[in-house]
Design a protein around this motif. Structure first.
Motif, mmCIF file in Angstrom:
data_model
loop_
_atom_site.group_PDB
_atom_site.id
_atom_site.type_symbol
_atom_site.label_atom_id
_atom_site.label_comp_id
_atom_site.label_asym_id
_atom_site.label_seq_id
_atom_site.Cartn_x
_atom_site.Cartn_y
_atom_site.Cartn_z
ATOM 1 N N LEU A 277 0.798 -1.225 0.000
ATOM 2 C CA LEU A 277 0.000 0.000 0.000
ATOM 3 C C LEU A 277 0.829 1.273 0.000
ATOM 4 O O LEU A 277 0.343 2.337 -0.380
ATOM 5 C CB LEU A 277 -0.930 0.015 1.219
ATOM 6 C CG LEU A 277 -2.079 -1.002 1.202
ATOM 7 C CD1 LEU A 277 -2.787 -1.011 2.544
ATOM 8 C CD2 LEU A 277 -3.068 -0.677 0.089
ATOM 9 N N MET A 468 -1.954 6.401 7.349
ATOM 10 C CA MET A 468 -2.900 5.949 6.325
ATOM 11 C C MET A 468 -4.000 5.112 6.953
ATOM 12 O O MET A 468 -3.737 4.253 7.801
ATOM 13 C CB MET A 468 -2.182 5.114 5.254
ATOM 14 C CG MET A 468 -3.135 4.494 4.217
ATOM 15 S SD MET A 468 -2.344 3.289 3.131
ATOM 16 C CE MET A 468 -1.446 4.375 2.023
ATOM 17 N N PRO A 470 -6.358 2.629 5.314
ATOM 18 C CA PRO A 470 -6.699 1.951 4.058
ATOM 19 C C PRO A 470 -8.196 1.665 3.961
ATOM 20 O O PRO A 470 -8.876 1.475 4.968
ATOM 21 C CB PRO A 470 -5.899 0.643 4.136
ATOM 22 C CG PRO A 470 -4.854 0.875 5.185
ATOM 23 C CD PRO A 470 -5.478 1.818 6.156
ATOM 24 N N ARG A 471 -8.703 1.631 2.743
ATOM 25 C CA ARG A 471 -10.135 1.327 2.598
ATOM 26 C C ARG A 471 -10.425 -0.118 2.968
ATOM 27 O O ARG A 471 -11.574 -0.480 3.221
ATOM 28 C CB ARG A 471 -10.613 1.630 1.180
ATOM 29 C CG ARG A 471 -10.048 0.784 0.069
ATOM 30 C CD ARG A 471 -10.510 1.342 -1.286
ATOM 31 N NE ARG A 471 -10.005 0.606 -2.418
ATOM 32 C CZ ARG A 471 -10.724 -0.242 -3.145
ATOM 33 N NH1 ARG A 471 -11.993 -0.446 -2.845
ATOM 34 N NH2 ARG A 471 -10.201 -0.856 -4.181
ATOM 35 N N MET A 473 -9.004 -1.397 5.661
ATOM 36 C CA MET A 473 -8.373 -1.402 6.979
ATOM 37 C C MET A 473 -8.921 -2.482 7.895
ATOM 38 O O MET A 473 -8.162 -3.181 8.580
ATOM 39 C CB MET A 473 -8.556 -0.039 7.644
ATOM 40 C CG MET A 473 -7.811 0.099 8.955
ATOM 41 S SD MET A 473 -8.367 1.485 9.951
ATOM 42 C CE MET A 473 -9.946 0.868 10.528
ATOM 43 N N ASN A 680 -7.609 4.954 -0.377
ATOM 44 C CA ASN A 680 -7.126 4.996 0.995
ATOM 45 C C ASN A 680 -7.090 6.448 1.479
ATOM 46 O O ASN A 680 -6.810 7.372 0.704
ATOM 47 C CB ASN A 680 -5.724 4.398 1.088
ATOM 48 C CG ASN A 680 -5.649 3.021 0.467
ATOM 49 O OD1 ASN A 680 -6.436 2.149 0.806
ATOM 50 N ND2 ASN A 680 -4.718 2.816 -0.452
#
Length: 686
Positions: A277, A468, A470-471, A473, A680
């Protein structure tokens, strides 16, 4: 439509990430089923099928690959619910697991009781026979001793056997002979040989690895068999891969042969996801689930593999990705101790009954209950509204802490919230500050369903500049499984030094390692062009007690005399990096040689093809929600943004909330986030 799936079983929820052929990734969750993990495994697949609007049978037929991070062996070791193991050692060396490696642990903790050995003394037997360090047989193996041991183990109802004889890594003849006899005398009892499971010269780590492997062998084998039967019953005919503790995947047959590699395998997938990522060189990965907070650090965009992981008072014996855990999850229970101090964790409400707000019978206050009381978590939008939470039950549970402390429920909820944050900060400092790393210089990647709620305050405490969310996550470890390589590690013992380097012997060892690595990848179906190999040696200065691992490269898989100065210099640099000192005039000894076989899987990078379009127009919140502010001691309305509605480049400014189906992010004042091209949320702290 063909799918690839990764399933990661956590303490509270089982995560399922599904990747389709067009690069679309979806995440699904289902409650974990302790004691019957295979049921939770199938349940979450059915939830995913429902999400795609197809029957479970049709969905199963469209799955090409399932990768799975298992917790079964870790749970067995943590809870000390392992198989009864018999241990066979060389005569005169019965106390290897008692004495361990003899390090000083806590020099000033002189009242500590000496820990019990992993295998009790009454289950530890010795056999006559001796191999020396050069592989020569000094004393023949006593076959009568082996038969007597088999009889004693049968009477003791031993469920598995570990065999660890001296210098079996140089000449395994005696261990192999012991196994041959025990297989005849104890049919059906699994036998682990130390030279096969952990070929290294150090007796303790080699033998503790064999003992741990044997103790979880029946448990892991039974779980895998139940899982494969359950998948067969549901019509799955694709490939199943299992996560290992070195940051990759293994075929089922290899995991059954070496079940120790399943220990703590699930958390190792989160740093693998972070590697994909972000291009940042130094990364901290924090994964807060329902039961634990797992933290790892990456340096120079490489995962850190440690040889010193511990299980209670014993070393695991084998190397693993350096991930450390504390009992700080969403289900961690808060209580006021006898001294009147608030404590959070390590005890957890788990999946059954779970936090009080779940409405499943839990009554003790947890971190999740506190977040509901604070207003950070929307009770009506938990898991996208699929699971409604009870704020009244959360208030009642947190009220117990409030009454003990003599404060309001909201103030008590904030105390639970911030105490949990400080517990996680301590874990982060353990793997950064105490290792000589300044966390302010690192990029933080959030994982787990709860981290985004807590990261803002942790970032302020640690001085983090960027992080970050993350989408994926809430299923970061599962995402790591989807994009991970096949990995296996082989090693060979060959002692030499730069004073008299055994070039021929080293190259023979490297050839054998490469053959073993090629064989592993070939059996796993990896094409030759998708295979790569990483080499390392274990080295030390002459008369040092312990080795360090040093990576190196070769030309066409072999070393030449001209490569020796490069190996020595690589050792000096690594020694200086770890210990801040180098001794250029000292002799460098090489004790063992390692090869990591890495195979790329089809479809690993397909997620990168699905990029968001640029956000158009103003970023508008979908609603506002009251969140308790401790500094002002009042509830304040904060804008709430729906993450799925934010395109690439969309910016949100804290204080605010960002919601997705599987998590909520809480951005504090001076925290500004921007959606990247993969969806993200990257946050910069002013």
């Amino acid at each position: 439509m063909a799918y690839q799936v990764c399933i990661d079983i956590g303490g509270t929820f089982t995560d399922c990430l599904v990747s389709s052929a067009n690069g679309e990734i979806s995440i699904f969750k289902s409650p974990t089923t302790p004691g019957e993990f295979e049921k939770g495994f199938i349940n979450v697949l059915k939830v995913a099928a429902e999400g795609y609007g197809v029957t479970a049978t049709d969905f199963m037929k469209q799955i090409d690959l399932i990768v799975h991070g298992s917790t079964i062996s870790t749970n067995a070791l943590v809870e000390r619910k392992t198989a009864k193991v018999g241990l066979v050692l060389t005569a005169g060396h019965q106390d290897i697991l008692v004495l361990r490696e003899g390090p000083r642990k806590g020099a000033f903790q002189w009242r500590l009781d000496y820990p019990e050995p992993y295998v009790p003394r009454h289950l530890t037997k010795t056999v006559g026979g001796r191999i020396d360090a050069r592989g020569r047989e000094l004393v023949a193996l006593s076959l009568d001793d082996v038969r007597k041991i088999a009889e004693e183990f049968r009477a003791l109802k031993v469920e598995a056997v570990a065999v660890g004889l001296l210098w079996s890594v140089v000449n395994p003849a005696h261990e192999l002979a012991v196994k041959e006899i025990l297989e005849k005398e104890l049919p059906g009892v699994p036998i682990t040989l130390s030279h096969e499971i952990n070929p290294m010269p150090r007796e303790y780590k080699r033998i503790i690895a064999a003992a741990i492997d044997a103790s979880i062998n029946p448990i892991v084998r039974t779980y895998i068999e139940k899982l494969t039967v359950a998948l067969d019953d549901e019509g799955f005919d694709g490939e199943l891969l299992l996560a290992n503790c070195v940051g990759g995947m293994m075929p089922v047959a290899d995991m059954i042969r070496k079940p120790i590699y399943s220990v703590m395998s699930g958390p190792t997938l989160a740093p693998m996801a972070a590697l994909a990522l972000s291009d940042e060189p130094d990364i901290i990965v924090g994964d807060m689930g329902g039961t634990t907070f797992d933290v790892s650090a990456l340096r120079d965009h490489q995962i850190i593999v440690t040889p010193d992981s511990m299980i209670h008072d014993d070393s695991l014996g084998i190397p693993k990705v350096d991930v450390r855990s504390v009992g700080a999850g969403g289900g961690s229970i808060a209580f006021v101790d006898e001294g009147g101090l608030l404590q959070v964790g390590p005890r957890s409400a788990g999946a059954r009954p779970g936090p009080a707000c779940y409405g499943n019978g839990g009554t003790e206050p947890t971190v999740t209950d506190a977040n509901v009381v604070l207003g950070i978590v929307d009770p009506d939008y938990f898991l996208g509204g699929k699971m409604r939470l009870r704020r009244d039950l959360a208030l009642a549970a947190v009220g117990k802490v409030a009454s003990r402390l003599g404060i309001s429920p909201e103030a008590a909820a904030y105390a639970i919230y911030t105490t949990s944050n400080h517990n996680m900060v301590a874990a982060i400092e353990e793997i950064t500050v105490r290792e000589g790393i300044n966390p302010r210089d690192s990029f933080f990647v959030c994982g787990g369903g709860a981290t985004a709620i807590h990261i803002a305050e942790m970032a302020d405490i640690l001085g983090l500049k960027r992080y970050m969310i993350p989408r994926f996550m809430a299923g970061l470890s599962a995402f790591g499984g989807l994009i991970s390589d096949l990995r296996n590690e082989e090693s060979a013992v060959l002692l030499t030094s730069d004073a008299d380097f055994n070039l021929e012997g080293v190259n023979e060892a490297l050839v054998k390692l490469r053959q073993a690595g090629d064989s592993f990848l070939a059996e796993a179906g990896v094409a030759p062009d998708d295979r790569r190999f990483e080499l390392a040696f274990l080295g030390r200065y002459e008369y040092q007690s312990f080795e360090i691992e040093v990576p190196f490269e070769t030309t066409n898989g072999a070393l030449s005399a001209d490569d020796l100065p490069g190996l020595v210099e690589a050792f000096h640099k690594m020694h200086e990096r770890i210990y801040s000192i180098r001794a250029d005039n000292d002799v460098v000894e090489f004790t063992a040689w390692k090869l990591r076989a890495i195979g790329k899987r089809a479809g690993q990078d397909i997620w990168q093809k699905k990029m968001l379009t640029a956000h158009k127009g103003e970023v508008e919140p979908k609603t506002k929600r009251g969140v308790y502010n401790q500094e002002r001691q009042r509830v304040e309305d904060l804008p709430v943004y729906e993450m799925v509605d934010l395109g690439s480049g969309a910016r949100v400014v804290g204080p605010c909330l960002v919601e997705a189906e599987t998590f909520t992010a809480y951005l504090k004042d001076q925290h500004e986030g921007e959606i990247d091209r993969y969806g993200n949320l990257v946050v910069t702290v002013a």
